[in-house]
Design a protein around this motif. Structure first.
Motif, PDB file in Angstrom:
ATOM      1  N   SER A  95       0.852  -1.191   0.000  1.00 47.11           N
ATOM      2  CA  SER A  95       0.000   0.000   0.000  1.00 47.11           C
ATOM      3  C   SER A  95       0.884   1.237   0.000  1.00 47.11           C
ATOM      4  O   SER A  95       1.867   1.303   0.740  1.00 47.11           O
ATOM      5  CB  SER A  95      -0.920   0.003   1.222  1.00 47.11           C
ATOM      6  N   PHE A  96       0.517   2.211  -0.833  1.00 44.57           N
ATOM      7  CA  PHE A  96       1.321   3.430  -0.950  1.00 44.57           C
ATOM      8  C   PHE A  96       0.464   4.687  -0.765  1.00 44.57           C
ATOM      9  O   PHE A  96       0.782   5.754  -1.290  1.00 44.57           O
ATOM     10  CB  PHE A  96       2.020   3.467  -2.317  1.00 44.57           C
ATOM     11  N   LYS A  97      -0.611   4.575   0.007  1.00 41.28           N
ATOM     12  CA  LYS A  97      -1.522   5.700   0.200  1.00 41.28           C
ATOM     13  C   LYS A  97      -0.865   6.868   0.930  1.00 41.28           C
ATOM     14  O   LYS A  97      -1.212   8.023   0.710  1.00 41.28           O
ATOM     15  CB  LYS A  97      -2.756   5.228   0.967  1.00 41.28           C
ATOM     16  N   LYS A  98       0.069   6.562   1.823  1.00 41.17           N
ATOM     17  CA  LYS A  98       0.714   7.621   2.612  1.00 41.17           C
ATOM     18  C   LYS A  98       2.049   8.057   2.014  1.00 41.17           C
ATOM     19  O   LYS A  98       2.720   8.916   2.574  1.00 41.17           O
ATOM     20  CB  LYS A  98       0.939   7.138   4.046  1.00 41.17           C
ATOM     21  N   SER A  99       2.429   7.460   0.902  1.00 38.87           N
ATOM     22  CA  SER A  99       3.741   7.745   0.323  1.00 38.87           C
ATOM     23  C   SER A  99       3.786   9.137  -0.288  1.00 38.87           C
ATOM     24  O   SER A  99       2.871   9.544  -1.016  1.00 38.87           O
ATOM     25  CB  SER A  99       4.079   6.705  -0.754  1.00 38.87           C
ATOM     26  N   THR A 100       4.866   9.850   0.010  1.00 37.97           N
ATOM     27  CA  THR A 100       5.090  11.176  -0.563  1.00 37.97           C
ATOM     28  C   THR A 100       6.559  11.532  -0.400  1.00 37.97           C
ATOM     29  O   THR A 100       7.225  11.079   0.528  1.00 37.97           O
ATOM     30  CB  THR A 100       4.225  12.246   0.127  1.00 37.97           C
ATOM     31  N   TRP A 101       7.043  12.357  -1.298  1.00 39.11           N
ATOM     32  CA  TRP A 101       8.440  12.781  -1.235  1.00 39.11           C
ATOM     33  C   TRP A 101       8.632  13.944  -0.260  1.00 39.11           C
ATOM     34  O   TRP A 101       9.745  14.206   0.179  1.00 39.11           O
ATOM     35  CB  TRP A 101       8.924  13.215  -2.614  1.00 39.11           C
ATOM     36  N   PHE A 102       7.559  14.639   0.067  1.00 40.42           N
ATOM     37  CA  PHE A 102       7.732  15.898   0.785  1.00 40.42           C
ATOM     38  C   PHE A 102       7.181  15.900   2.201  1.00 40.42           C
ATOM     39  O   PHE A 102       7.597  16.691   3.034  1.00 40.42           O
ATOM     40  CB  PHE A 102       7.060  17.030  -0.012  1.00 40.42           C
ATOM     41  N   HIS A 103       6.211  15.025   2.495  1.00 37.76           N
ATOM     42  CA  HIS A 103       5.610  15.049   3.830  1.00 37.76           C
ATOM     43  C   HIS A 103       6.541  14.410   4.861  1.00 37.76           C
ATOM     44  O   HIS A 103       7.062  13.329   4.660  1.00 37.76           O
ATOM     45  CB  HIS A 103       4.275  14.314   3.830  1.00 37.76           C
ATOM     46  N   MET A 104       6.746  15.102   5.986  1.00 31.24           N
ATOM     47  CA  MET A 104       7.558  14.568   7.072  1.00 31.24           C
ATOM     48  C   MET A 104       6.931  15.002   8.385  1.00 31.24           C
ATOM     49  O   MET A 104       6.636  16.184   8.580  1.00 31.24           O
ATOM     50  CB  MET A 104       9.002  15.077   6.983  1.00 31.24           C
ATOM     51  N   ASP A 105       6.692  14.050   9.304  1.00 29.22           N
ATOM     52  CA  ASP A 105       6.113  14.384  10.598  1.00 29.22           C
ATOM     53  C   ASP A 105       6.930  13.720  11.700  1.00 29.22           C
ATOM     54  O   ASP A 105       8.036  13.209  11.465  1.00 29.22           O
ATOM     55  CB  ASP A 105       4.640  13.962  10.663  1.00 29.22           C
ATOM     56  N   LEU A 106       6.378  13.709  12.917  1.00 32.18           N
ATOM     57  CA  LEU A 106       7.112  13.173  14.061  1.00 32.18           C
ATOM     58  C   LEU A 106       7.374  11.675  13.940  1.00 32.18           C
ATOM     59  O   LEU A 106       8.241  11.136  14.634  1.00 32.18           O
ATOM     60  CB  LEU A 106       6.348  13.475  15.357  1.00 32.18           C
TER      61      LEU A 106
END
Length: 320
Positions: A95-106
């Protein structure tokens, strides 16, 4: 991997069909004799075998990321991978629903915690120094830089290949994601088994030497007495084996130990030790000590990464 062999071979004793039985058998028959070895240089051959096993695992993870056998498939586009067409053999579909190059969180701090654990080898530094044929700081620095460069490359390739294959459903042990019918992954499990077996004595040696130093500091010099080596090895291996039986989530263990010990050994302890050494050798009022004290700014950063790493690891495991 040992469980796979047991289930597929009826001649294997029934105790080896269970996780606890396998752990106890490996600990008593393999790890105990290896841990009795005092000289790390004698483990050189097994270390090479462990390295070969790790390289194979990285190789097969990379191959599976590129060959399309775990591809989800798209309408009119890429064909569905052969192992995706057999979902019953998979723990979860990619699953790659949360995949992104730019999003970064805790949640990224979980990775920081694991990296802290991945690059910890400080406890064996003195042993590696003694094992060198030429005891020079230049040679030790060269060997260390080469080793860490190779590690960084292996970690990067494995993370990228593993995540590109399974995305958001990657397990703490990435091998669990692969199909039970995948021959390469089965061999990879065997390779990982052997790499852990051959690498465990090196880690155990560092822990044992650390315990001896702590015991000596508190006045218990008998712990470091060579005649007690067997007893010390047995006690420490018993504690480790007990923990392995009851703690089943490697992601939790790696995250917590990486957050706490990684931050301590990377950011906090070296800073304190270095500043104290400079102060003692150059003088507490010297310009050199003033410069060394600037490194103390790493301490609050280390405390922050440790506390947040623990919090996010617990959030993504126990509290999930």
């Amino acid at each position: 991997s040992a469980l796979v062999v047991a289930h597929n071979n009826p001649s294997v004793p029934s105790i080896l069909h269970r996780r606890t039985g396998v752990i106890l058998s490996v600990a008593s028959c393999i790890l105990l004799p290896l841990n009795m070895i005092r000289d790390l240089s004698t483990l050189g051959f097994t270390s090479i075998l462990g390295l070969v096993a790790v390289l194979y695992t990285v190789f097969f993870i990379t191959v599976r990321a590129l060959d399309g056998t775990y591809a989800l498939g798209t309408v009119g586009g890429q064909a569905m991978g052969k192992f995706i067409a057999q979902p019953e053999s998979l723990l979860a579909l990619p699953s790659f629903k949360k995949s992104t190059w730019f999003h970064m969180d805790l949640n990224s701090l979980v990775l920081v915690s694991n990296l802290g654990l991945a690059f910890i080898a400080h406890y064996n530094g003195p042993s590696y120094w003694k094992a060198l044929k030429e005891w020079t700081s230049e040679r030790f620095q060269k060997v260390s830089l080469r080793a860490y460069a190779v590690l960084a490359l292996l970690y990067t390739v494995t993370m990228v290949a593993g995540y590109s294959t399974f995305g958001d459903v990657c397990q703490g042990n990435i091998l669990l994601n692969y199909s039970s019918r995948d021959v390469l992954s089965t061999l990879g499990r065997f390779a990982t088994f052997f790499s852990i077996i051959f690498g465990f004595p090196l880690v155990s040696n560092g822990n044992r030497e650390g315990l001896k130093n702590v015991a000596a500091y508190f006045g218990h010099d008998a712990v470091a007495d060579p005649k007690h080596h067997g007893k010390l090895v047995t006690v420490m291996l018993t504690l480790t084996t007990t923990a392995a039986i009851f703690l089943k989530d490697i992601k939790l263990i790696a995250g917590l130990s990486g957050a706490v010990m990684g931050s301590a050994l990377v950011y906090i302890c070296p800073t304190l030790v270095y500043a104290r050494i400079v102060g003692k050798t150059k003088g507490w009022d010297s310009p050199e000590y003033g410069v060394a004290r600037r490194n103390l700014l790493f301490i609050p950063f280390g405390v922050f990464t440790a506390s947040m790493g623990v919090a996010m690891t617990l959030k993504n495991t126990i509290l999930a």
